[in-house]
Design a protein around this motif. Structure first.
Motif, PDB file in Angstrom:
ATOM      1  N   LEU A 230      -6.291 -65.412  43.468  1.00  0.00           N
ATOM      2  CA  LEU A 230      -5.002 -64.770  43.694  1.00  0.00           C
ATOM      3  C   LEU A 230      -3.864 -65.645  43.196  1.00  0.00           C
ATOM      4  N   ASN A 231      -2.895 -65.015  42.575  1.00  0.00           N
ATOM      5  CA  ASN A 231      -1.693 -65.696  42.128  1.00  0.00           C
ATOM      6  C   ASN A 231      -0.819 -66.041  43.335  1.00  0.00           C
ATOM      7  N   LYS A 232       0.111 -66.958  43.146  1.00  0.00           N
ATOM      8  CA  LYS A 232       1.028 -67.315  44.227  1.00  0.00           C
ATOM      9  C   LYS A 232       2.392 -66.701  43.941  1.00  0.00           C
ATOM     10  N   THR A 233       2.547 -65.428  44.356  1.00  0.00           N
ATOM     11  CA  THR A 233       3.777 -64.679  44.121  1.00  0.00           C
ATOM     12  C   THR A 233       4.142 -63.908  45.381  1.00  0.00           C
ATOM     13  N   ASN A 234       5.334 -63.344  45.388  1.00  0.00           N
ATOM     14  CA  ASN A 234       5.732 -62.499  46.508  1.00  0.00           C
ATOM     15  C   ASN A 234       4.816 -61.279  46.626  1.00  0.00           C
ATOM     16  N   LYS A 260      -2.192 -71.552  49.766  1.00  0.00           N
ATOM     17  CA  LYS A 260      -3.327 -72.074  49.002  1.00  0.00           C
ATOM     18  C   LYS A 260      -3.567 -71.290  47.713  1.00  0.00           C
ATOM     19  N   PHE A 261      -2.800 -70.257  47.464  1.00  0.00           N
ATOM     20  CA  PHE A 261      -2.942 -69.514  46.216  1.00  0.00           C
ATOM     21  C   PHE A 261      -2.428 -70.378  45.066  1.00  0.00           C
ATOM     22  N   ILE A 262      -2.827 -70.026  43.843  1.00  0.00           N
ATOM     23  CA  ILE A 262      -2.427 -70.823  42.687  1.00  0.00           C
ATOM     24  C   ILE A 262      -2.114 -69.901  41.511  1.00  0.00           C
ATOM     25  N   SER A 263      -1.088 -70.242  40.771  1.00  0.00           N
ATOM     26  CA  SER A 263      -0.677 -69.421  39.634  1.00  0.00           C
ATOM     27  C   SER A 263      -1.584 -69.687  38.440  1.00  0.00           C
ATOM     28  N   PRO A 264      -1.672 -68.733  37.515  1.00  0.00           N
ATOM     29  CA  PRO A 264      -2.455 -68.965  36.300  1.00  0.00           C
ATOM     30  C   PRO A 264      -1.937 -70.156  35.493  1.00  0.00           C
ATOM     31  N   GLU A 265      -0.615 -70.353  35.498  1.00  0.00           N
ATOM     32  CA  GLU A 265      -0.051 -71.478  34.759  1.00  0.00           C
ATOM     33  C   GLU A 265      -0.558 -72.809  35.303  1.00  0.00           C
ATOM     34  N   ASP A 266      -0.493 -72.981  36.631  1.00  0.00           N
ATOM     35  CA  ASP A 266      -0.940 -74.243  37.224  1.00  0.00           C
ATOM     36  C   ASP A 266      -2.441 -74.431  37.055  1.00  0.00           C
ATOM     37  N   LEU A 267      -3.200 -73.360  37.188  1.00  0.00           N
ATOM     38  CA  LEU A 267      -4.646 -73.467  37.039  1.00  0.00           C
ATOM     39  C   LEU A 267      -5.006 -73.832  35.602  1.00  0.00           C
ATOM     40  N   GLU A 268      -4.325 -73.231  34.656  1.00  0.00           N
ATOM     41  CA  GLU A 268      -4.612 -73.544  33.256  1.00  0.00           C
ATOM     42  C   GLU A 268      -4.271 -74.988  32.931  1.00  0.00           C
ATOM     43  N   ARG A 269      -3.116 -75.473  33.404  1.00  0.00           N
ATOM     44  CA  ARG A 269      -2.751 -76.864  33.151  1.00  0.00           C
ATOM     45  C   ARG A 269      -3.777 -77.823  33.739  1.00  0.00           C
ATOM     46  N   LEU A 270      -4.245 -77.518  34.942  1.00  0.00           N
ATOM     47  CA  LEU A 270      -5.246 -78.372  35.579  1.00  0.00           C
ATOM     48  C   LEU A 270      -6.532 -78.409  34.761  1.00  0.00           C
ATOM     49  N   LEU A 271      -7.020 -77.247  34.363  1.00  0.00           N
ATOM     50  CA  LEU A 271      -8.269 -77.188  33.606  1.00  0.00           C
ATOM     51  C   LEU A 271      -8.126 -77.876  32.252  1.00  0.00           C
ATOM     52  N   GLU A 324       2.174 -77.071  25.345  1.00  0.00           N
ATOM     53  CA  GLU A 324       3.588 -76.836  25.088  1.00  0.00           C
ATOM     54  C   GLU A 324       3.814 -75.650  24.165  1.00  0.00           C
ATOM     55  N   ASN A 325       2.740 -75.136  23.553  1.00  0.00           N
ATOM     56  CA  ASN A 325       2.877 -74.024  22.612  1.00  0.00           C
ATOM     57  C   ASN A 325       1.948 -72.889  23.001  1.00  0.00           C
ATOM     58  N   LEU A 326       2.045 -72.462  24.261  1.00  0.00           N
ATOM     59  CA  LEU A 326       1.144 -71.429  24.764  1.00  0.00           C
ATOM     60  C   LEU A 326       1.417 -70.081  24.127  1.00  0.00           C
ATOM     61  N   ASP A 327       2.583 -69.911  23.514  1.00  0.00           N
ATOM     62  CA  ASP A 327       2.920 -68.617  22.951  1.00  0.00           C
ATOM     63  C   ASP A 327       2.687 -68.546  21.445  1.00  0.00           C
ATOM     64  N   GLU A 328       2.021 -69.583  20.900  1.00  0.00           N
ATOM     65  CA  GLU A 328       1.765 -69.544  19.465  1.00  0.00           C
ATOM     66  C   GLU A 328       0.737 -68.463  19.151  1.00  0.00           C
ATOM     67  N   PRO A 329       0.664 -67.972  17.910  1.00  0.00           N
ATOM     68  CA  PRO A 329      -0.276 -66.916  17.557  1.00  0.00           C
ATOM     69  C   PRO A 329      -1.701 -67.297  17.922  1.00  0.00           C
ATOM     70  N   GLY A 330      -2.401 -66.341  18.525  1.00  0.00           N
ATOM     71  CA  GLY A 330      -3.797 -66.547  18.893  1.00  0.00           C
ATOM     72  C   GLY A 330      -3.971 -67.094  20.280  1.00  0.00           C
ATOM     73  N   ARG A 331      -2.857 -67.534  20.950  1.00  0.00           N
ATOM     74  CA  ARG A 331      -2.975 -68.097  22.290  1.00  0.00           C
ATOM     75  C   ARG A 331      -1.872 -67.545  23.182  1.00  0.00           C
ATOM     76  N   ALA A 332      -1.633 -66.248  23.034  1.00  0.00           N
ATOM     77  CA  ALA A 332      -0.584 -65.602  23.818  1.00  0.00           C
ATOM     78  C   ALA A 332      -0.955 -65.577  25.286  1.00  0.00           C
ATOM     79  N   ARG A 333       0.014 -65.672  26.157  1.00  0.00           N
ATOM     80  CA  ARG A 333      -0.213 -65.639  27.598  1.00  0.00           C
ATOM     81  C   ARG A 333       0.691 -64.578  28.220  1.00  0.00           C
ATOM     82  N   SER A 334       0.211 -63.970  29.283  1.00  0.00           N
ATOM     83  CA  SER A 334       1.036 -63.032  30.035  1.00  0.00           C
ATOM     84  C   SER A 334       0.877 -63.332  31.502  1.00  0.00           C
ATOM     85  N   TYR A 335       1.930 -63.855  32.141  1.00  0.00           N
ATOM     86  CA  TYR A 335       1.861 -64.247  33.541  1.00  0.00           C
ATOM     87  C   TYR A 335       2.874 -63.443  34.362  1.00  0.00           C
ATOM     88  N   SER A 336       3.054 -62.186  34.029  1.00  0.00           N
ATOM     89  CA  SER A 336       4.063 -61.400  34.718  1.00  0.00           C
ATOM     90  C   SER A 336       3.617 -61.072  36.113  1.00  0.00           C
TER      91      SER A 336
END
Length: 336
Positions: A230-234, A260-271, A324-336
């Motif tokens: 689960l994401n950590k959002t409202n 204890k929830f964690i966002s995709p951004e934080d999980l990705e940085r950790l991994l 630092e370049n998560l939005d470059e072509p081929g590595r797009a992210r959507s964390y809405s």
């Protein structure tokens, strides 16, 4: 009856509209029980940076305890150890989730490893199911042809899993279980698995650094790590706790702690800091009216993640350039 009416009135329009969103882009007995799940709690309140031996700086998303165990979590699951296969009970949501997570795992493994045997696309692969509980996910993974090892610190849950799988002759030699923690197994199994699955586990962890480090240790180079959480959002608080636990009682009250929830951004940085790169992230949503899960564009509530262990040691410049370049072509992210 009452809960379904309440769901329809309060959340029906929101759920129905969410279902129309498009897909995202891929981018152990009681003493053992307390010992086990104790590791599964995440505290995101205090962030601190540690210097790695290879020069990278790692961002910790909770105080380091060097164990995945959390006794409070162990006690919660110990009390439910006999209920894993009640299809209408407390774990019904997990049984329903198999309709999404099993194909997600199968298809991504197919992309990474290819077809090894017709009819059994995962034949010859070893999969580790971390926090397997009663084997709800381990069994369908075994039916894909893979050799599956399910581990869980709650011994009574492992006994439930063993008993249930013993009724199916096709699973007896393909699916096995062990009452232990991930860090205990990591001492015995070094690069022994093609894939590690931790589905609905991360939100119960105590130390994510230990978790990520052990996953990296037991995986073969190029192996896959699958996580649903689960994401950590409202929205995750409203739907995952208020609605699911307090109003609709889809899961027992107290099952989750939003802290204890964690966002995709934080999980990705950790991994990334442990030598993984994230291949895919997809949003998930549960419809209480139909009892079914569906993919959706937004990751604001639930999400599934597929990461791959790098075949070479991570290079500091490369890791941070990618982060630092998560939005470059081929590595797009959507964390809405």
């Amino acid at each position: 009856m009452y809960s379904k009416k309440l769901a329809r009135l309060a959340f029906g329009p929101l759920v129905e509209s969410a279902f129309k969103c498009p897909l995202t882009r891929n981018v152990s007995s009681r003493v053992t029980a307390v010992r086990s799940l104790c590791s599964w709690t995440v505290c995101l309140h205090h962030r601190q940076k540690n210097q790695l031996s290879n020069g990278l700086t790692r961002l910790n998303v909770r105080p380091v305890s060097q164990t995945t165990l959390d006794p409070a979590e162990a006690r919660k699951f110990q009390a439910k150890a006999s209920k894993w296969w009640d299809l209408q009970g407390e774990f019904a949501v997990l049984h329903s989730m198999n309709d999404l997570r099993v194909p997600f795992i199968r298809d991504n493994l197919l992309n990474v490893h290819g077809v090894r045997q017709l009819g059994k696309p995962r034949a010859g692969l070893r999969i580790l199911d971390v926090g397997c509980g009663g084997g709800v996910l381990s069994e369908p993974l075994g039916r894909l042809g893979a050799d599956v090892l399910g581990i869980d610190p709650v011994e009574d849950s492992v006994r439930t899993a063993e008993l249930h799988s013993s009724y199916d002759p096709d699973l007896r030699e393909r699916v096995g279980y062990q009452a232990c923690t991930l860090e205990e197994l990591a001492e015995e199994e070094v690069e022994g698995f093609h894939a590690v699955v931790a589905s609905e586990v991360v939100e119960h962890l105590a130390d994510l650094d230990t978790f990520a480090s052990c996953c990296q240790q037991v995986l073969k180079p190029g192996g896959s790590l699958f996580i649903t959480t689960l994401n950590k959002t409202n929205l995750s608080y409203v739907f995952g706790i208020v609605a699911a636990e307090q109003l609709l009682r889809i899961v027992p009250s107290g099952t989750h702690d939003w802290g204890k929830f964690i966002s995709p951004e934080d999980l990705e940085r950790l991994l990334e800091s442990f030598g993984f790169y994230v291949e895919a992230i997809r949003g998930m949503i549960y419809n209480p009216l139909t009892g079914a899960w569906s993919w959706q564009q937004s990751t604001a509530i639930n999400y599934a993640l597929h990461a791959i262990k790098r075949k070479e040691e991570p290079q500091p410049d490369r890791v941070w350039a990618e982060s630092e370049n998560l939005d470059e072509p081929g590595r797009a992210r959507s964390y809405s």
